[in-house]
Write a protein that holds these residues in place. Structure first.
Motif, short mmCIF file in Angstrom:
data_model
loop_
_atom_site.label_atom_id
_atom_site.label_comp_id
_atom_site.label_asym_id
_atom_site.label_seq_id
_atom_site.Cartn_x
_atom_site.Cartn_y
_atom_site.Cartn_z
N SER A 68 0.86 -1.18 0.00
CA SER A 68 0.00 0.00 0.00
C SER A 68 0.90 1.23 0.00
O SER A 68 1.96 1.25 0.61
CB SER A 68 -0.93 -0.01 1.22
OG SER A 68 -0.18 -0.01 2.40
N GLY A 69 0.49 2.22 -0.70
CA GLY A 69 1.28 3.45 -0.79
C GLY A 69 2.20 3.44 -1.99
O GLY A 69 2.03 4.22 -2.91
N SER A 70 3.17 2.53 -2.01
CA SER A 70 4.14 2.52 -3.11
C SER A 70 3.62 1.75 -4.33
O SER A 70 4.06 1.99 -5.45
CB SER A 70 5.47 1.91 -2.66
OG SER A 70 5.32 0.51 -2.43
N GLY A 71 2.73 0.79 -4.10
CA GLY A 71 2.22 -0.02 -5.21
C GLY A 71 3.22 -1.05 -5.72
O GLY A 71 2.99 -1.68 -6.74
N ARG A 72 4.33 -1.22 -5.00
CA ARG A 72 5.34 -2.19 -5.43
C ARG A 72 4.88 -3.61 -5.14
O ARG A 72 4.22 -3.87 -4.13
CB ARG A 72 6.66 -1.94 -4.71
CG ARG A 72 7.34 -0.69 -5.17
CD ARG A 72 8.69 -0.57 -4.54
NE ARG A 72 9.34 0.62 -5.03
CZ ARG A 72 10.58 0.93 -4.76
NH1 ARG A 72 11.30 0.14 -3.99
NH2 ARG A 72 11.11 2.03 -5.24
N ARG A 73 5.26 -4.51 -6.02
CA ARG A 73 4.91 -5.92 -5.86
C ARG A 73 5.62 -6.53 -4.66
O ARG A 73 6.77 -6.23 -4.39
CB ARG A 73 5.27 -6.71 -7.11
CG ARG A 73 4.39 -6.39 -8.28
CD ARG A 73 4.77 -7.21 -9.48
NE ARG A 73 3.78 -7.03 -10.53
CZ ARG A 73 3.66 -7.84 -11.57
NH1 ARG A 73 4.48 -8.86 -11.74
NH2 ARG A 73 2.72 -7.62 -12.47
N ILE A 74 4.91 -7.42 -3.98
CA ILE A 74 5.48 -8.18 -2.87
C ILE A 74 5.74 -9.58 -3.39
O ILE A 74 4.86 -10.23 -3.96
CB ILE A 74 4.52 -8.22 -1.67
CG1 ILE A 74 4.26 -6.80 -1.16
CG2 ILE A 74 5.07 -9.12 -0.57
CD1 ILE A 74 3.18 -6.72 -0.09
#
Length: 122
Positions: A68-74
């Motif tokens: 959430s916030g950065s939208g980077r994949r986990i």
């Protein structure tokens, strides 16, 4: 191929071997996958948006979640010494993707065809 019989807790000798172990473990549970080799890495292609990377030490793949916030994949990780657990986790992720109607509308038919064989119909 029973992967547990050939590598109980052993480290694979290379990325290629780790990928082959995962491919075998996936096959043991009925999941087809393709292995593609690179320079020091190998990729196991399982499904649309499900590509497992390995350097011979660990497996990693997109978990389907984003920060959430950065939208980077986990990304999910699993040690390469345990391809059986990795295969179960990857298979569970594949099933999530298969159930997504936006991504899998025509893919169920493709999954029934052998990998490496495609036919152009005109």
């Amino acid at each position: 191929m029973l992967v547990t019989a050939i590598n109980p807790g052993k480290s694979p000798g290379s990325a290629a071997q780790a990928a082959e172990w995962l491919q075998g473990a996936l096959a043991d549970i009925g999941v087809r996958a393709d292995v593609n080799l690179g320079d020091g890495v190998a990729l196991v292609s399982v499904w649309v948006n499900l590509l497992v990377w390995t350097d011979g030490n660990a497996y990693s793949w997109w978990s389907g979640k984003v920060r959430s916030g950065s939208g980077r994949r986990i990304y999910a990780f699993n040690p390469a010494t345990d391809p059986v657990t990795a295969a179960r986790r990857v298979a569970a992720r594949r099933e999530e993707l298969r159930q997504d109607p936006e991504r899998s509308s025509d893919l169920h038919d493709l999954a029934d065809e052998p990998h490496g064989r495609s036919e152009v119909r005109g």
